[in-house]
Design a protein around this motif. Structure first.
Motif, short mmCIF file in Angstrom:
data_model
loop_
_atom_site.label_atom_id
_atom_site.label_comp_id
_atom_site.label_asym_id
_atom_site.label_seq_id
_atom_site.Cartn_x
_atom_site.Cartn_y
_atom_site.Cartn_z
N GLU A 296 2.99 -15.24 4.56
CA GLU A 296 2.90 -16.04 5.77
C GLU A 296 2.19 -17.34 5.47
O GLU A 296 1.40 -17.45 4.52
N LEU A 297 2.46 -18.32 6.30
CA LEU A 297 1.77 -19.60 6.17
C LEU A 297 0.29 -19.43 6.52
O LEU A 297 -0.06 -18.79 7.51
N ILE A 298 -0.58 -20.03 5.70
CA ILE A 298 -2.02 -19.99 5.96
C ILE A 298 -2.48 -21.32 6.56
O ILE A 298 -3.14 -21.36 7.59
N TYR A 299 -2.10 -22.40 5.92
CA TYR A 299 -2.44 -23.71 6.47
C TYR A 299 -1.55 -24.77 5.84
O TYR A 299 -0.90 -24.54 4.82
N LEU B 250 10.40 -21.55 6.76
CA LEU B 250 9.58 -20.65 5.96
C LEU B 250 10.41 -19.64 5.17
O LEU B 250 10.08 -19.30 4.04
N GLU B 251 11.47 -19.14 5.77
CA GLU B 251 12.29 -18.14 5.07
C GLU B 251 12.77 -18.66 3.74
O GLU B 251 12.80 -17.95 2.74
N THR B 252 13.14 -19.93 3.73
CA THR B 252 13.65 -20.54 2.51
C THR B 252 12.55 -20.79 1.49
O THR B 252 12.80 -20.74 0.28
N LEU B 253 11.34 -21.05 1.95
CA LEU B 253 10.28 -21.53 1.07
C LEU B 253 9.34 -20.44 0.55
O LEU B 253 8.50 -20.73 -0.30
N GLY C 116 2.35 -22.35 -2.78
CA GLY C 116 2.27 -23.66 -2.13
C GLY C 116 3.56 -24.43 -2.31
O GLY C 116 4.26 -24.26 -3.32
N PHE C 117 3.91 -25.23 -1.33
CA PHE C 117 5.10 -26.09 -1.40
C PHE C 117 4.70 -27.47 -0.90
O PHE C 117 3.98 -27.60 0.10
N ALA C 118 5.16 -28.51 -1.59
CA ALA C 118 4.84 -29.89 -1.19
C ALA C 118 6.07 -30.78 -1.36
O ALA C 118 6.92 -30.54 -2.22
N GLY C 119 6.14 -31.78 -0.51
CA GLY C 119 7.21 -32.75 -0.57
C GLY C 119 6.84 -33.94 0.29
O GLY C 119 5.71 -34.05 0.79
N PRO C 120 7.78 -34.84 0.53
CA PRO C 120 7.47 -36.02 1.35
C PRO C 120 7.13 -35.68 2.79
O PRO C 120 6.59 -36.52 3.52
N GLN C 121 7.43 -34.45 3.23
CA GLN C 121 7.09 -34.03 4.59
C GLN C 121 5.62 -33.58 4.70
O GLN C 121 5.09 -33.47 5.79
N GLY C 122 4.97 -33.28 3.56
CA GLY C 122 3.59 -32.80 3.57
C GLY C 122 3.42 -31.62 2.64
O GLY C 122 4.05 -31.57 1.57
N PHE C 123 2.58 -30.65 3.02
CA PHE C 123 2.36 -29.49 2.17
C PHE C 123 2.17 -28.25 3.04
O PHE C 123 1.76 -28.33 4.20
N LEU C 124 2.47 -27.08 2.44
CA LEU C 124 2.28 -25.79 3.09
C LEU C 124 1.67 -24.84 2.07
O LEU C 124 2.16 -24.74 0.93
N THR D 53 -5.70 -22.92 -5.16
CA THR D 53 -6.42 -23.90 -4.35
C THR D 53 -5.55 -25.11 -4.08
O THR D 53 -4.69 -25.48 -4.89
N LEU D 54 -5.79 -25.72 -2.94
CA LEU D 54 -5.06 -26.94 -2.59
C LEU D 54 -5.35 -28.03 -3.62
O LEU D 54 -4.44 -28.80 -3.99
N ALA D 55 -6.58 -28.10 -4.11
CA ALA D 55 -6.95 -29.13 -5.08
C ALA D 55 -6.13 -29.00 -6.36
O ALA D 55 -5.61 -29.99 -6.89
N GLU D 56 -5.98 -27.77 -6.87
CA GLU D 56 -5.23 -27.57 -8.10
C GLU D 56 -3.74 -27.86 -7.89
O GLU D 56 -3.08 -28.49 -8.72
#
Length: 667
Positions: free
Chosen positions: A3-6, A30-33, A44-52, A59-62
């Protein structure tokens, strides 16, 4: 975790660290990611839309450190905000990932992000700031107070892509090779293309250009001339494509292994090309006397000169591969025999070599003058290879409006002696025609008539010869489920076009008679070879791709499948199982989550008209087999290359376990 945490996505904040997830996240893909490869959750997943973020063990930092390290490696250096910004951001995130986030001047990093987003010249600098901006805006403590993480089995994978790259079946780095052309280095542009396939100049002449349909420049004026720039790169590279591969000892495969390729068409050649680059021994069995498959026998010389194609297919022998011409599958050998000869894997790229008649009630397929489109093109090529010049007389009707139909009508024009008329009949409108619009325009310029919204009813014959074709007019109805408008016949609107030749150019299929029961190859109801995503067939060790597996496709689609098959064969020979291909999975995530839909240019650019290739004059080319299109001039190519906006977008995943299948040959 599943599940998504933040995270922050399209400017919206999601934070479930201290509360249960709610319905607000239903708008996220979310199902896809959630999963990358089987059994490997996405942390974690990131792109031009932001991050999840989905797992606190990363960690988000890493994660962001890895994301911006990739951005730094991709920054071209043409604009200072992106070049220096990515360096400074990477340094700051390295500190944060080591647990030293308190020592970073994050206000300075914020200012850099704004400057990058607002003043960078291309998509890297314009869109890469989004994930870090969201993190600093809503989760700053996750960077300032991030703990140093111990080394684990975590992994990371990213792609720098663009709408044009995702639309390209081979995922060629289009902005990169256009960059090289703009900088005056067509030879370097060619090497970018050679990472994916050897038929660079050929593809630059006959590609169906899915990339151009996706080009964001369409929202400003017109698409960048990607196909023409590809041709320019090959034509101006300073050497034949085969000369990019010096005759020297090739790499040695980890195992002493030979692979058999059946069919020397685009799929087979590209499969062999990638296997040879990995060090395998490869033999290509081909029933014709030359390599190229349908690229040679199905595309007329005025579009794709045989000499050019030969220099590009010769790359296979330069790399150490062997062609075995005059060898037909099902006649001269079977799959069992290939394995008995010692081949450890087989790739079937046998194509769709059978044309089709119209299938009208009572039609006489033996009537003189009633031809199948593909057979017509093949017969013409064979005659020309023998040094003969076939001719046609009288009026000619071509039924269909795909690229094969355009090749048929334009070839017929060049063979026609006397004052005969050529007509193309198509049951839908010009806008609905599957042929390249430029091919239709070229045909019209060559005095070929088009009868749109007409369909064949009957082939008229007399004494065993075609005397005409009866057509009926059609009208458009409501759009169907795909959005395409239906067509229905108009009662009582039949009419006859007298003619001596009817060419049915409505499709082609695989000759399934070449298979025997012992081959163990499952076929679909359409007569195509059944394969999975890795292009494995129902028989272990046998793979298939191109037209034979997908149905009639294009040169670029065939080459893309050849590359996929080569990767799968490599994994199969190394592990006895087909491997996971990270690039394919990332592309599927981007497509299924619609991550590039609705993209728009991020800055205003001046209107610059698309540079046009010159052509032989219509009154000259309609009776000539000389190449009809000429490439862009040096100056026009530079101008056209400058129209590319480098619409890169970086997408990345962090996973909890290692990602298999990463290739040293990946772009």
């Amino acid at each position: 975790m599943d599940e998504l945490i933040y995270g922050v996505w399209k400017g919206k904040v999601y934070d479930y660290r201290r509360r249960a997830p709610d319905g607000a996240q239903s708008e996220l893909p979310l199902e896809t990611l959630l999963t990358f490869n089987q059994g490997n959750p996405v942390a974690g997943f990131a792109g031009p839309q932001g991050f999840l973020m989905f797992d606190m063990r990363v960690t988000l930092a890493e994660f962001l450190r890895q994301y911006y390290a990739r951005a730094k490696s991709l920054s071209c250096g043409r604009c200072t905000p992106c070049r220096m910004g990515t360096i400074l951001i990477d340094e700051a995130l390295e500190k944060a990932a080591r647990g030293e986030g308190e020592s970073v001047d994050w206000d300075r990093i914020r200012a850099l992000l704004v400057q990058m987003r607002e003043t960078s010249l291309c998509g890297i600098g314009q869109t890469a700031p989004e994930p870090l901006w969201g993190a600093l805006e809503y989760f700053p403590e996750m960077l300032r107070r991030a703990p140093a993480m111990p080394e684990t089995t975590r992994d990371f994978y990213s792609v720098a892509t663009a709408p044009c790259i995702e639309a390209c079946p081979s995922h060629v780095n289009i902005p990169r090779y256009i960059d090289y052309i703009r900088d005056g280095h067509p030879e370097l542009a060619t090497t970018v293309l050679l990472r994916h396939y050897p038929l660079v100049g050929s593809c630059g002449r006959v590609c169906v250009r899915p990339c151009e349909k996706a080009c964001l420049r369409n929202q400003i004026d017109t698409a960048v001339g990607i196909k023409e720039l590809k041709r320019h790169a090959a034509d101006e590279a300073g050497a034949a494509i085969e000369d990019f591969f010096p005759k020297e000892e090739r790499p040695v495969s980890p195992v002493s292994t030979s692979v058999a390729i059946v069919g020397a068409g685009p799929a087979g050649i590209n499969c062999a090309y990638h296997l040879l680059r990995r060090g395998y021994r490869v033999d290509i069995f081909e029933q014709e006397a030359h390599a190229g498959g349908m690229a040679r026998i199905g595309i007329p010389a005025y579009r794709l000169p045989n000499k050019l194609l030969e220099t590009e297919t010769d790359v296979i022998t330069r790399l150490g591969g062997n062609y075995k011409f005059g060898q037909a599958f099902g006649r001269d050998f079977t799959i069992d025999e290939l394995f008995h000869r010692g081949y450890k894997a087989v790739f079937l790229g046998i194509g769709c070599a059978l044309g089709q008649y119209l299938g009208l009630p009572g039609e006489d397929t033996t009537a003189k003058g009633y031809l199948k489109g593909l057979d017509f093109l093949v017969d013409v090529e064979h005659a020309q290879t023998r040094g003969e010049t076939p001719t046609l007389e009288g009026d000619i009707v071509v039924v269909g409006c795909g690229n094969v139909a355009m090749d048929c009508c334009r070839t017929a024009r060049r063979l026609l002696k006397g004052a005969g008329k050529i007509t193309v009949s198509y049951r839908r409108t010009r806008l609905s025609a599957p042929a390249d619009p430029e091919e239709i325009t070229a045909a019209m310029e060559e005095d070929i008539d088009f009868d749109f919204l007409t369909a064949p009813v009957e082939i008229l014959t007399e004494d065993g010869r075609v005397t005409g074709i009866k057509l009926i007019r059609m009208r458009e109805g409501e759009p169907d489920a795909s959005g395409r408008r239906s067509v229905k016949p108009i009662e009582g609107s039949e009419f006859v076009i007298p003619c001596s030749t009817v060419i049915a150019a409505i499709g082609q299929k695989t000759d399934t008679s070449v298979f025997c029961e012992a081959d163990g190859i499952e076929l679909s109801r359409r007569g195509t070879i059944v394969v999975n995503d890795a292009l494995e067939t129902s028989r272990e060790g046998v793979f298939a791709g191109g037209d034979a597996a997908a149905g009639p496709t294009s040169l670029i689609w065939g080459m893309a499948q050849g590359e996929i098959a080569a990767n799968s064969i490599h994994e199969y020979l190394m592990t006895h199982a087909t491997g996971f291909i990270p690039r394919q999975r990332m592309s599927a995530m981007i497509r299924e989550a619609k991550l590039l839909e609705g993209e728009k240019p991020h800055r205003e650019v001046p209107l610059v008209p698309r540079q046009k290739q010159t052509h032989l004059a219509a009154d000259v080319r309609k009776s000539s087999w000389e190449e009809a299109e000429h490439g862009l001039s040096h100056d026009d190519a530079l101008t056209e290359a400058s129209r590319c906006m480098r619409c890169y977008r970086i997408f990345a995943v962090s996973t909890l376990r290692p990602i298999p299948g990463k290739s040293e040959l990946e772009d």
